[in-house]
Design an enzyme around this catalytic site. Structure first.
Site, PDB file in Angstrom:
ATOM      1  CB  VAL A 177       1.226  -3.288 -13.115  1.00  0.00           C
ATOM      2  CG1 VAL A 177       2.250  -2.659 -11.901  1.00  0.00           C
ATOM      3  CG2 VAL A 177       0.018  -3.731 -12.750  1.00  0.00           C
ATOM      4  CE1 TYR A 208      -5.215 -13.240  -7.192  1.00  0.00           C
ATOM      5  CE2 TYR A 208      -5.441 -15.688  -6.250  1.00  0.00           C
ATOM      6  CZ  TYR A 208      -4.959 -14.078  -6.273  1.00  0.00           C
ATOM      7  OH  TYR A 208      -4.140 -13.808  -5.320  1.00  0.00           O
TER       8      TYR A 208
HETATM    9  P1  NAD Z   1      -3.581  -5.427  -1.588  1.00  0.00           P
HETATM   10  O1  NAD Z   1      -4.811  -5.031  -2.240  1.00  0.00           O
HETATM   11  O2  NAD Z   1      -3.279  -5.158  -0.133  1.00  0.00           O
HETATM   12  O3  NAD Z   1      -2.276  -4.735  -2.500  1.00  0.00           O
HETATM   13  C1  NAD Z   1      -2.331  -4.705  -3.785  1.00  0.00           C
HETATM   14  C2  NAD Z   1      -1.677  -3.265  -4.081  1.00  0.00           C
HETATM   15  O4  NAD Z   1      -1.772  -3.304  -5.724  1.00  0.00           O
HETATM   16  C3  NAD Z   1      -2.624  -2.158  -3.894  1.00  0.00           C
HETATM   17  O5  NAD Z   1      -1.933  -1.190  -3.331  1.00  0.00           O
HETATM   18  C4  NAD Z   1      -3.425  -1.849  -5.088  1.00  0.00           C
HETATM   19  O6  NAD Z   1      -3.545  -0.206  -5.276  1.00  0.00           O
HETATM   20  C5  NAD Z   1      -2.326  -2.008  -6.117  1.00  0.00           C
HETATM   21  N1  NAD Z   1      -2.598  -2.168  -7.487  1.00  0.00           N
HETATM   22  C6  NAD Z   1      -3.826  -3.102  -7.873  1.00  0.00           C
HETATM   23  N2  NAD Z   1      -3.990  -2.779  -9.167  1.00  0.00           N
HETATM   24  C7  NAD Z   1      -2.902  -2.186  -9.618  1.00  0.00           C
HETATM   25  C8  NAD Z   1      -2.624  -1.768 -10.972  1.00  0.00           C
HETATM   26  N3  NAD Z   1      -3.305  -2.085 -12.111  1.00  0.00           N
HETATM   27  N4  NAD Z   1      -1.323  -0.930 -11.073  1.00  0.00           N
HETATM   28  C9  NAD Z   1      -0.831  -0.752 -10.094  1.00  0.00           C
HETATM   29  N5  NAD Z   1      -1.069  -0.969  -8.784  1.00  0.00           N
HETATM   30  C10 NAD Z   1      -2.199  -1.861  -8.643  1.00  0.00           C
HETATM   31  O7  NAD Z   1      -3.247  -7.085  -1.893  1.00  0.00           O
HETATM   32  P2  NAD Z   1      -2.187  -8.021  -1.309  1.00  0.00           P
HETATM   33  O8  NAD Z   1      -2.660  -8.905  -0.422  1.00  0.00           O
HETATM   34  O9  NAD Z   1      -1.108  -7.265  -0.606  1.00  0.00           O
HETATM   35  O10 NAD Z   1      -1.508  -8.875  -2.694  1.00  0.00           O
HETATM   36  C11 NAD Z   1      -0.438  -8.607  -3.225  1.00  0.00           C
HETATM   37  C12 NAD Z   1      -0.160  -9.616  -4.266  1.00  0.00           C
HETATM   38  O11 NAD Z   1      -0.104 -10.921  -3.524  1.00  0.00           O
HETATM   39  C13 NAD Z   1      -1.405  -9.831  -5.237  1.00  0.00           C
HETATM   40  O12 NAD Z   1      -0.805 -10.046  -6.517  1.00  0.00           O
HETATM   41  C14 NAD Z   1      -1.990 -10.930  -4.696  1.00  0.00           C
HETATM   42  O13 NAD Z   1      -2.643 -11.453  -5.682  1.00  0.00           O
HETATM   43  C15 NAD Z   1      -1.186 -11.864  -4.162  1.00  0.00           C
HETATM   44  N6  NAD Z   1      -1.454 -12.599  -3.088  1.00  0.00           N
HETATM   45  C16 NAD Z   1      -2.028 -12.350  -1.906  1.00  0.00           C
HETATM   46  C17 NAD Z   1      -2.442 -12.997  -1.145  1.00  0.00           C
HETATM   47  C18 NAD Z   1      -3.321 -12.795   0.184  1.00  0.00           C
HETATM   48  O14 NAD Z   1      -3.561 -13.608   1.106  1.00  0.00           O
HETATM   49  N7  NAD Z   1      -3.048 -11.442   0.819  1.00  0.00           N
HETATM   50  C19 NAD Z   1      -2.446 -14.518  -1.317  1.00  0.00           C
HETATM   51  C20 NAD Z   1      -2.070 -14.984  -2.433  1.00  0.00           C
HETATM   52  C21 NAD Z   1      -1.389 -13.990  -3.176  1.00  0.00           C
END
Ligand code: NAD
Length: 254
Positions: A58, A160
């Protein structure tokens, strides 16, 4: 904007919240392109939902542009909805043990979470501007993912929280700028969700986290994130703000 028949691009759609959104939107009739660094994860989801998988970082401007072009060529129309879920969640103290600094973590976190979101938002908006307007003169919707850490970042989350704070902060100026083109911009700030990102945590840390969630006293499910993303996509009056989706959790200092 209705989901049925609409082209949607979901970043990070190969896992967690993005995969849940890709699945739910496809179940509502959307044509879904999944952009992920991890192309195997993206392909696995795309196969099940009849979408396409596109590999890109991204934060890579050219690669994201090429992915938007590929999605447009595949579906015969540019995405009207872009959901930014790609992100990383590294933790590091500003000054760690024995004086170790963490500029590398700060840089990488900002590059993926903030620059990546901005990059995808820019490419999405440019293409949405060229589309014909729908009802209410709406052309597109951009949904970015912050985190409750944008308000209550914990010890070790300076990088973060900074990345997510910036995603929340740019929501209103982006919505204001893109309003004349009929494009809405929203952000979701998830609390603690059950995804691979959380599965990496030690069991006692995960149990402590769950104990802090008032109701429902459990981790959120990716489908619940997808339901809010659907509401944002379909409700034309939601614009320019960040919504917490967190079961009333407020993160403690550590
Ligand atoms: P996850 O790790 O399950 O999924 C993240 C996805 O992003 C993965 O498939 C990974 O390959 C992809 N990714 C990472 N870096 C990338 C890059 N440079 N280019 C393209 N793809 C990339 O994480 P998640 O828990 O589904 O989190 C999704 C979003 O939600 C994130 O931004 C995270 O910060 C946010 N978030 C998650 C939570 C939680 O509790 N899970 C809480 C708050 C915020």
């Amino acid at each position: 904007m209705q989901l049925d028949g609409t082209v949607v691009l979901v970043t990070g759609g190969g896992s967690g919240l993005g995969a849940g959104t890709a699945r739910h939107f496809a179940s509502q009739g959307a044509k879904v392109a999944i952009l992920d660094f991890n192309v195997d994860g993206a392909k696995a989801v795309a196969e099940v939902i009849g979408g396409i998988a596109l590999q890109a970082d991204v934060s890579d401007e050219a690669a994201v542009g090429a992915a938007f072009d590929a999605a447009t060529a595949h579906f015969g129309a540019a995405p009207r909805i872009a959901v930014n879920c790609a992100g990383v969640g590294m933790a590091a103290r500003i000054v760690g043990r024995e004086g170790k600094l963490s500029f590398d973590v700060f840089e990488k976190t900002l590059r993926v979470n903030l620059f990546g979101t901005y990059n995808v938002m820019s490419h999405a908006a440019k293409r949405m501007m060229e589309l014909d307007p729908l009802a209410d003169n709406e052309r597109g919707v951009i949904i970015n993912t912050a985190s409750v850490a944008f308000e209550d970042g914990q010890l070790g989350q300076a990088a973060y929280a900074a990345s997510k704070g910036a995603i929340a902060s740019m929501c209103l100026p982006a919505a204001r700028e893109l309003a004349r083109s009929g494009i809405r911009v929203m952000a979701i700030a998830p609390g603690l969700f059950h995804t691979p990102m959380m599965e990496g945590l030690p069991e006692e840390v995960a149990a402590q986290i769950t104990a802090n969630i008032p109701f429902p006293a459990r981790l959120g499910d990716a489908h619940e994130y997808a339901l809010l993303a659907e509401q944002i996509a379909t409700n034309p009056f939601l614009n320019g703000t960040t919504i917490r989706l967190d079961g009333a959790v407020r993160l403690p200092p550590r």
